[in-house]
Design a protein around this motif. Structure first.
Motif, PDB file in Angstrom:
ATOM      1  N   TYR A 194      -9.335  -0.872 -50.693  1.00  0.00           N
ATOM      2  CA  TYR A 194      -9.523   0.552 -50.941  1.00  0.00           C
ATOM      3  C   TYR A 194      -8.813   1.389 -49.887  1.00  0.00           C
ATOM      4  O   TYR A 194      -8.440   0.906 -48.811  1.00  0.00           O
ATOM      5  N   VAL A 195      -8.633   2.651 -50.217  1.00  0.00           N
ATOM      6  CA  VAL A 195      -8.160   3.648 -49.263  1.00  0.00           C
ATOM      7  C   VAL A 195      -9.118   4.825 -49.373  1.00  0.00           C
ATOM      8  O   VAL A 195      -9.487   5.233 -50.484  1.00  0.00           O
ATOM      9  N   GLY A 196      -9.524   5.404 -48.223  1.00  0.00           N
ATOM     10  CA  GLY A 196     -10.388   6.573 -48.249  1.00  0.00           C
ATOM     11  C   GLY A 196     -11.626   6.396 -47.394  1.00  0.00           C
ATOM     12  O   GLY A 196     -11.838   5.350 -46.774  1.00  0.00           O
ATOM     13  N   ASP A 197     -12.450   7.407 -47.406  1.00  0.00           N
ATOM     14  CA  ASP A 197     -13.704   7.430 -46.652  1.00  0.00           C
ATOM     15  C   ASP A 197     -14.821   6.951 -47.580  1.00  0.00           C
ATOM     16  O   ASP A 197     -15.062   7.555 -48.629  1.00  0.00           O
ATOM     17  N   LEU A 198     -15.514   5.898 -47.193  1.00  0.00           N
ATOM     18  CA  LEU A 198     -16.547   5.321 -48.056  1.00  0.00           C
ATOM     19  C   LEU A 198     -17.670   6.299 -48.370  1.00  0.00           C
ATOM     20  O   LEU A 198     -18.367   6.139 -49.372  1.00  0.00           O
ATOM     21  N   SER A 199     -17.839   7.303 -47.533  1.00  0.00           N
ATOM     22  CA  SER A 199     -18.926   8.265 -47.756  1.00  0.00           C
ATOM     23  C   SER A 199     -18.496   9.472 -48.580  1.00  0.00           C
ATOM     24  O   SER A 199     -19.325  10.329 -48.906  1.00  0.00           O
ATOM     25  N   GLN A 200     -17.204   9.544 -48.932  1.00  0.00           N
ATOM     26  CA  GLN A 200     -16.740  10.705 -49.696  1.00  0.00           C
ATOM     27  C   GLN A 200     -17.400  10.749 -51.067  1.00  0.00           C
ATOM     28  O   GLN A 200     -17.706   9.715 -51.666  1.00  0.00           O
ATOM     29  N   SER A 201     -17.654  11.942 -51.576  1.00  0.00           N
ATOM     30  CA  SER A 201     -18.258  12.074 -52.895  1.00  0.00           C
ATOM     31  C   SER A 201     -17.252  11.704 -53.970  1.00  0.00           C
ATOM     32  O   SER A 201     -16.042  11.868 -53.799  1.00  0.00           O
ATOM     33  N   ALA A 202     -17.770  11.201 -55.085  1.00  0.00           N
ATOM     34  CA  ALA A 202     -16.908  10.765 -56.183  1.00  0.00           C
ATOM     35  C   ALA A 202     -17.605  11.037 -57.502  1.00  0.00           C
ATOM     36  O   ALA A 202     -18.743  10.620 -57.714  1.00  0.00           O
ATOM     37  N   SER A 203     -16.904  11.713 -58.381  1.00  0.00           N
ATOM     38  CA  SER A 203     -17.419  11.983 -59.724  1.00  0.00           C
ATOM     39  C   SER A 203     -16.312  11.835 -60.758  1.00  0.00           C
ATOM     40  O   SER A 203     -16.445  11.094 -61.727  1.00  0.00           O
ATOM     41  N   LYS A 204     -15.198  12.525 -60.532  1.00  0.00           N
ATOM     42  CA  LYS A 204     -14.075  12.444 -61.467  1.00  0.00           C
ATOM     43  C   LYS A 204     -13.239  11.210 -61.132  1.00  0.00           C
ATOM     44  O   LYS A 204     -12.667  11.102 -60.045  1.00  0.00           O
ATOM     45  N   ILE A 205     -13.184  10.283 -62.096  1.00  0.00           N
ATOM     46  CA  ILE A 205     -12.526   8.985 -61.886  1.00  0.00           C
ATOM     47  C   ILE A 205     -11.307   8.873 -62.779  1.00  0.00           C
ATOM     48  O   ILE A 205     -11.354   9.201 -63.974  1.00  0.00           O
ATOM     49  N   LEU A 206     -10.215   8.385 -62.218  1.00  0.00           N
ATOM     50  CA  LEU A 206      -9.022   8.050 -62.984  1.00  0.00           C
ATOM     51  C   LEU A 206      -8.968   6.536 -63.089  1.00  0.00           C
ATOM     52  O   LEU A 206      -8.776   5.843 -62.085  1.00  0.00           O
ATOM     53  N   LEU A 207      -9.176   5.995 -64.289  1.00  0.00           N
ATOM     54  CA  LEU A 207      -9.285   4.546 -64.492  1.00  0.00           C
ATOM     55  C   LEU A 207      -8.000   4.022 -65.122  1.00  0.00           C
ATOM     56  O   LEU A 207      -7.698   4.303 -66.287  1.00  0.00           O
ATOM     57  N   LEU A 208      -7.244   3.238 -64.345  1.00  0.00           N
ATOM     58  CA  LEU A 208      -5.959   2.709 -64.804  1.00  0.00           C
ATOM     59  C   LEU A 208      -5.923   1.195 -64.573  1.00  0.00           C
ATOM     60  O   LEU A 208      -5.350   0.718 -63.589  1.00  0.00           O
ATOM     61  N   PRO A 209      -6.522   0.401 -65.458  1.00  0.00           N
ATOM     62  CA  PRO A 209      -6.497  -1.059 -65.283  1.00  0.00           C
ATOM     63  C   PRO A 209      -5.066  -1.588 -65.303  1.00  0.00           C
ATOM     64  O   PRO A 209      -4.151  -0.955 -65.851  1.00  0.00           O
ATOM     65  N   GLY A 210      -4.872  -2.770 -64.732  1.00  0.00           N
ATOM     66  CA  GLY A 210      -3.555  -3.387 -64.741  1.00  0.00           C
ATOM     67  C   GLY A 210      -2.627  -2.770 -63.716  1.00  0.00           C
ATOM     68  O   GLY A 210      -3.047  -2.324 -62.649  1.00  0.00           O
ATOM     69  N   ALA A 211      -1.333  -2.741 -64.063  1.00  0.00           N
ATOM     70  CA  ALA A 211      -0.323  -2.241 -63.125  1.00  0.00           C
ATOM     71  C   ALA A 211       0.694  -1.417 -63.895  1.00  0.00           C
ATOM     72  O   ALA A 211       1.680  -1.957 -64.410  1.00  0.00           O
ATOM     73  N   ILE A 212       0.462  -0.108 -63.974  1.00  0.00           N
ATOM     74  CA  ILE A 212       1.382   0.741 -64.738  1.00  0.00           C
ATOM     75  C   ILE A 212       2.534   1.238 -63.881  1.00  0.00           C
ATOM     76  O   ILE A 212       3.410   1.963 -64.377  1.00  0.00           O
ATOM     77  N   GLY A 213       2.548   0.870 -62.604  1.00  0.00           N
ATOM     78  CA  GLY A 213       3.618   1.290 -61.709  1.00  0.00           C
ATOM     79  C   GLY A 213       3.166   2.420 -60.796  1.00  0.00           C
ATOM     80  O   GLY A 213       2.407   3.305 -61.201  1.00  0.00           O
ATOM     81  N   GLY A 214       3.636   2.380 -59.545  1.00  0.00           N
ATOM     82  CA  GLY A 214       3.222   3.362 -58.556  1.00  0.00           C
ATOM     83  C   GLY A 214       3.584   4.785 -58.935  1.00  0.00           C
ATOM     84  O   GLY A 214       2.771   5.703 -58.779  1.00  0.00           O
ATOM     85  N   ARG A 215       4.782   4.990 -59.429  1.00  0.00           N
ATOM     86  CA  ARG A 215       5.185   6.356 -59.765  1.00  0.00           C
ATOM     87  C   ARG A 215       4.291   6.944 -60.859  1.00  0.00           C
ATOM     88  O   ARG A 215       3.870   8.101 -60.755  1.00  0.00           O
ATOM     89  N   ARG A 216       3.993   6.156 -61.892  1.00  0.00           N
ATOM     90  CA  ARG A 216       3.136   6.656 -62.962  1.00  0.00           C
ATOM     91  C   ARG A 216       1.729   6.924 -62.450  1.00  0.00           C
ATOM     92  O   ARG A 216       1.099   7.923 -62.823  1.00  0.00           O
TER      93      ARG A 216
END
Length: 296
Positions: A194-216
């Motif tokens: 992971y990257v980020g602060d474990l205590s940061q709030s999270a609600s809106k999730i972008l779910l991208l399974p697999g590997a669509i490429g870094g630029r995308r």
């Protein structure tokens, strides 16, 4: 409960058949409409017929072994046709494996460069000796009206109530750390990057399974502005660096990298359920291939 109309209708139907000199068991009236003998090609064509604008070319969704005309004795759905999966198919007398990813170590499953390699030869021989067909269903399952892989992953994570048939989910507010714990529990993954602060709030999730490429991935981060991106994998010099820089400039943005296999295995479970609904009478087993990379 006695149903006179229903009984009269069945009696008349049977009487007509008897009048022709043909006798059918009442159960045959039902079973005659259910196809129980399918070929590999029948099942491939049936699935493809449900995909908008299909068939299309080019595609990697081709047979990697076996042939379209062989009668199917059983099906295994999985991410990769590992030797363990192939041996499980042999054990179950299942001669059709539907995979999501390549069988022979490259996106196009080209084998000319492997023809003298003992690992490739062992695998190809095992498939051929047992008459097992392997079909890659990658492009088509992703292009169903509702992406079959994404839907399978949402099912696995228990997020159906928040799924609107796209990559964005609005969950009840939680933290990046809690999201990681939830994914590990539901997917049986021992560790996540992971990257980020474990205590940061999270609600809106972008779910991208697999590997669509870094630029995308980054383009969708720019467009959707989620709290957290959950993906299968990404080159370390692309999306992870973008997310790290975002945090360094003061933004709260999380990234969770599940691993390619685990992030899309739910799609193979989706495929199993689809087959059970549309191909009655054929035994179907979802047998996860697992992750080739271990953690210690």
């Amino acid at each position: 409960m006695y149903k006179p109309y229903s009984n009269r209708r069945n009696f008349l139907k049977t009487s007509v058949l008897l009048g022709t000199g043909i006798f059918l068991n009442p159960l045959d009236l039902f079973s005659a409409s259910v196809k129980t003998a399918y070929t590999v090609g029948d099942i491939m064509d049936l699935f493809i017929s449900k995909v908008p604008n299909a068939p299309f070319s080019p595609t990697v969704d081709t047979l990697k072994s076996g042939n379209r005309d062989q009668r199917v004795t059983g099906i295994i759905t999985t991410m990769f046709a590992t030797l363990t999966v192939i041996r499980k198919a042999i054990e179950l007398n299942a001669n059709f494996i539907i995979v999501h990813e390549p069988t022979f170590y490259n996106h196009l499953d080209e084998t000319d460069w492997l023809k003298n390699d003992p690992v490739y030869q062992f695998k190809a021989d095992l498939l051929n000796q047992h008459g097992i067909a392997v079909w890659r269903n990658h492009d088509y399952v992703h292009r169903l009206q509702v992406d079959g892989v994404q839907k399978g992953v949402v099912d696995e994570l228990g997020w159906n109530a928040y799924y609107k048939q796209n990559a964005v989910l609005n969950l009840p507010e939680t933290t990046l750390g809690n999201l990681i714990s939830h994914i590990k529990e539901k997917m049986g993954v021992p560790a996540l990057r992971y990257v980020g602060d474990l205590s940061q709030s999270a609600s809106k999730i972008l779910l991208l399974p697999g590997a669509i490429g870094g630029r995308r991935q980054i383009e969708l981060l720019m467009k959707e502005k989620p709290d957290v991106l959950i993906c299968g994998e990404s080159p370390e010099w692309e999306t992870p660096e973008y997310v790290r820089n975002a945090n360094e400039m003061g933004e709260e943005l999380g990234l969770i990298v599940i691993g390619h296999s685990a992030s899309e295995e739910g799609g193979s479970e989706f495929m199993k359920n689809w087959l059970e609904e549309h191909v009655p009478g054929v035994p179907v087993t979802h047998f996860p291939s697992g992750n080739s990379l271990q953690v210690k």
